[in-house]
Structures are given as structure tokens and as C-alpha cells.
Design a protein around this motif. Structure first.
Motif, PDB file in Angstrom:
ATOM      1  N   ASP A  76      17.980   2.826  59.545  1.00 27.80           N
ATOM      2  CA  ASP A  76      18.878   3.780  59.448  1.00 27.80           C
ATOM      3  C   ASP A  76      20.043   3.701  60.669  1.00 27.80           C
ATOM      4  O   ASP A  76      20.214   5.296  61.258  1.00 27.80           O
ATOM      5  N   GLN A  77      20.639   3.042  59.879  1.00 27.52           N
ATOM      6  CA  GLN A  77      21.385   3.273  62.134  1.00 27.52           C
ATOM      7  C   GLN A  77      23.088   3.405  62.049  1.00 27.52           C
ATOM      8  O   GLN A  77      23.235   3.729  62.809  1.00 27.52           O
ATOM      9  N   THR A  78      22.947   4.643  61.336  1.00 25.78           N
ATOM     10  CA  THR A  78      24.120   5.447  60.106  1.00 25.78           C
ATOM     11  C   THR A  78      23.691   6.487  59.382  1.00 25.78           C
ATOM     12  O   THR A  78      24.774   6.342  57.898  1.00 25.78           O
ATOM     13  N   PRO A  79      23.090   7.623  60.473  1.00 26.65           N
ATOM     14  CA  PRO A  79      22.587   8.557  59.128  1.00 26.65           C
ATOM     15  C   PRO A  79      23.330   9.197  59.165  1.00 26.65           C
ATOM     16  O   PRO A  79      24.268   9.368  60.101  1.00 26.65           O
ATOM     17  N   THR A  80      23.239   9.819  57.993  1.00 27.11           N
ATOM     18  CA  THR A  80      24.180  11.519  57.747  1.00 27.11           C
ATOM     19  C   THR A  80      24.162  12.324  57.560  1.00 27.11           C
ATOM     20  O   THR A  80      22.959  12.730  56.692  1.00 27.11           O
ATOM     21  N   PHE A  81      24.136  13.643  57.996  1.00 24.31           N
ATOM     22  CA  PHE A  81      23.413  15.056  58.060  1.00 24.31           C
ATOM     23  C   PHE A  81      24.585  16.253  57.295  1.00 24.31           C
ATOM     24  O   PHE A  81      26.009  16.134  57.418  1.00 24.31           O
ATOM     25  N   PHE A  82      24.075  16.392  56.385  1.00 29.68           N
ATOM     26  CA  PHE A  82      25.237  17.546  55.849  1.00 29.68           C
ATOM     27  C   PHE A  82      24.323  19.107  55.951  1.00 29.68           C
ATOM     28  O   PHE A  82      23.302  19.398  56.468  1.00 29.68           O
ATOM     29  N   GLU A  93      28.159  11.685  60.512  1.00 33.75           N
ATOM     30  CA  GLU A  93      27.597  11.017  60.612  1.00 33.75           C
ATOM     31  C   GLU A  93      27.546   9.632  61.399  1.00 33.75           C
ATOM     32  O   GLU A  93      28.989  10.117  62.530  1.00 33.75           O
ATOM     33  N   MET A  94      26.345   9.786  61.513  1.00 30.68           N
ATOM     34  CA  MET A  94      25.873   9.082  63.218  1.00 30.68           C
ATOM     35  C   MET A  94      26.015   7.685  63.463  1.00 30.68           C
ATOM     36  O   MET A  94      25.550   6.865  62.250  1.00 30.68           O
ATOM     37  N   SER A  95      25.784   7.048  64.788  1.00 27.25           N
ATOM     38  CA  SER A  95      25.751   5.344  64.840  1.00 27.25           C
ATOM     39  C   SER A  95      24.517   5.354  66.277  1.00 27.25           C
ATOM     40  O   SER A  95      24.837   6.177  66.896  1.00 27.25           O
ATOM     41  N   TYR A  96      24.184   4.522  66.506  1.00 25.02           N
ATOM     42  CA  TYR A  96      22.955   4.072  67.286  1.00 25.02           C
ATOM     43  C   TYR A  96      23.370   2.892  67.856  1.00 25.02           C
ATOM     44  O   TYR A  96      23.660   2.121  66.617  1.00 25.02           O
ATOM     45  N   GLU A  97      23.499   2.148  68.661  1.00 23.42           N
ATOM     46  CA  GLU A  97      23.637   0.399  69.093  1.00 23.42           C
ATOM     47  C   GLU A  97      21.969   0.494  69.064  1.00 23.42           C
ATOM     48  O   GLU A  97      22.072  -0.767  68.523  1.00 23.42           O
ATOM     49  N   GLU A  98      20.862   0.590  69.322  1.00 21.09           N
ATOM     50  CA  GLU A  98      20.002  -0.075  69.814  1.00 21.09           C
ATOM     51  C   GLU A  98      18.988   0.911  69.819  1.00 21.09           C
ATOM     52  O   GLU A  98      18.821   2.284  70.295  1.00 21.09           O
TER      53      GLU A  98
END
Length: 146
Positions: A76-82, A93-98
Motif C-alpha cells: 500500500d503505497q499511500t496509507p491513511t491514518f485516522f 495520508e502518506m506515501s513512499y517512493e520505494e
């Protein structure tokens, strides 16, 4: 001469034997988030119930209640936390490149390092990515101000 051969073979077997030590891995499969007061910039204790999208788990803040480790998933390259409390709700909502996968020993689980962490969307007053790699040498990945 035969004794010398046996000794050399025995030493080579012992020297090639890997020592299983899964605890020497510096990689982390989670990011470290710390919370701060927007006006003073000082550490802020939180009382949120923290969950992730599509996850049944609740994440517990660190003992001092000013930070939390949030898991990252290589699928999941874009996890969302509440972040929910009785009075407020926030999203991150975060992302990572690799993702780098490392196997230190066949008896150890694979190790993940997430590279290029960034904020995609957030509803806090401010977020700053201060460490864009998950690693034990980095004490904070994201600072959140509210």
C-alpha cells in the motif's frame, strides 16, 4: 598431514557458519510520528485513538504519549491514518517512493526500508517530514503540529 587437513576443514566450516542475529537489523517497517503544540513548538501529549484505513488494529502511542510508530505496508503505497478523540478527528495520508527488502539470514523475517516518505494529504494544522527513510538511526520521520 591428515590431522592438518581435518583441522583446516573444521576451521573453514566454523568460519563460514553464519550467526543468526535478527536484532542487528536497523531497518524499520514503520514510521515514527511525533506531536507538537502549534503555538509553542513543544512536545504535545496526545489522547487519540489511532487507526489505519482497511486495518482492524489500533495503534498505541509511545509511553510518553508524544509520539507513535505507524506501520507501513509494502503493498500500500499511500496509507491513511485516522486520529480520533472525543472532540476532534484528523487524517494523515502518506506515501513512499520505494521499498528496499533485505534478508539478513534465512531464519529471519525479511526486512523493509521505506524510502522517500512524503505527506499526500493531512488535516492537522501542519506536518513536516524530517526523516524520509525508515531506519532505527532516525528518531522522527514526521512532525505533526496542531
Amino acid at each position: 598431514m591428515k590431522k592438518l587437513v581435518f583441522i583446516l576443514v573444521g576451521l573453514s566450516v566454523l568460519s563460514c557458519r553464519d550467526i543468526e542475529n535478527c536484532d542487528t537489523d536497523d531497518n524499520l517497517d514503520f514510521m515514527i510520528v511525533r506531536f507538537y503544540d502549534l503555538e509553542s513548538g513543544s512536545s504535545k501529549k496526545i489522547g487519540f485513538e489511532i487507526t489505519a484505513e482497511d486495518s482492524p488494529y489500533t495503534f498505541t502511542p509511545f509511553e510518553d504519549s508524544t509520539g507513535v510508530g505507524l506501520p507501513l505496508n509494502p503493498e500500500d503505497q499511500t496509507p491513511t491514518f485516522f486520529f480520533d478523540s472525543d472532540t476532534t478527528s484528523f487524517e494523515l495520508e502518506m506515501s513512499y517512493e520505494e521499498v528496499e527488502v533485505t534478508i539478513f539470514d534465512p531464519k529471519c523475517d525479511p526486512s523493509f526500508t521505506f524510502l522517500g516518505l512524503d505527506t499526500v494529504r493531512q488535516t492537522f494544522d501542519s506536518t513536516v517530514v524530517v526523516g524520509n527513510v525508515t531506519n532505527r538511526q532516525i528518531s522522527t520521520n514526521v512532525e505533526i503540529y496542531f
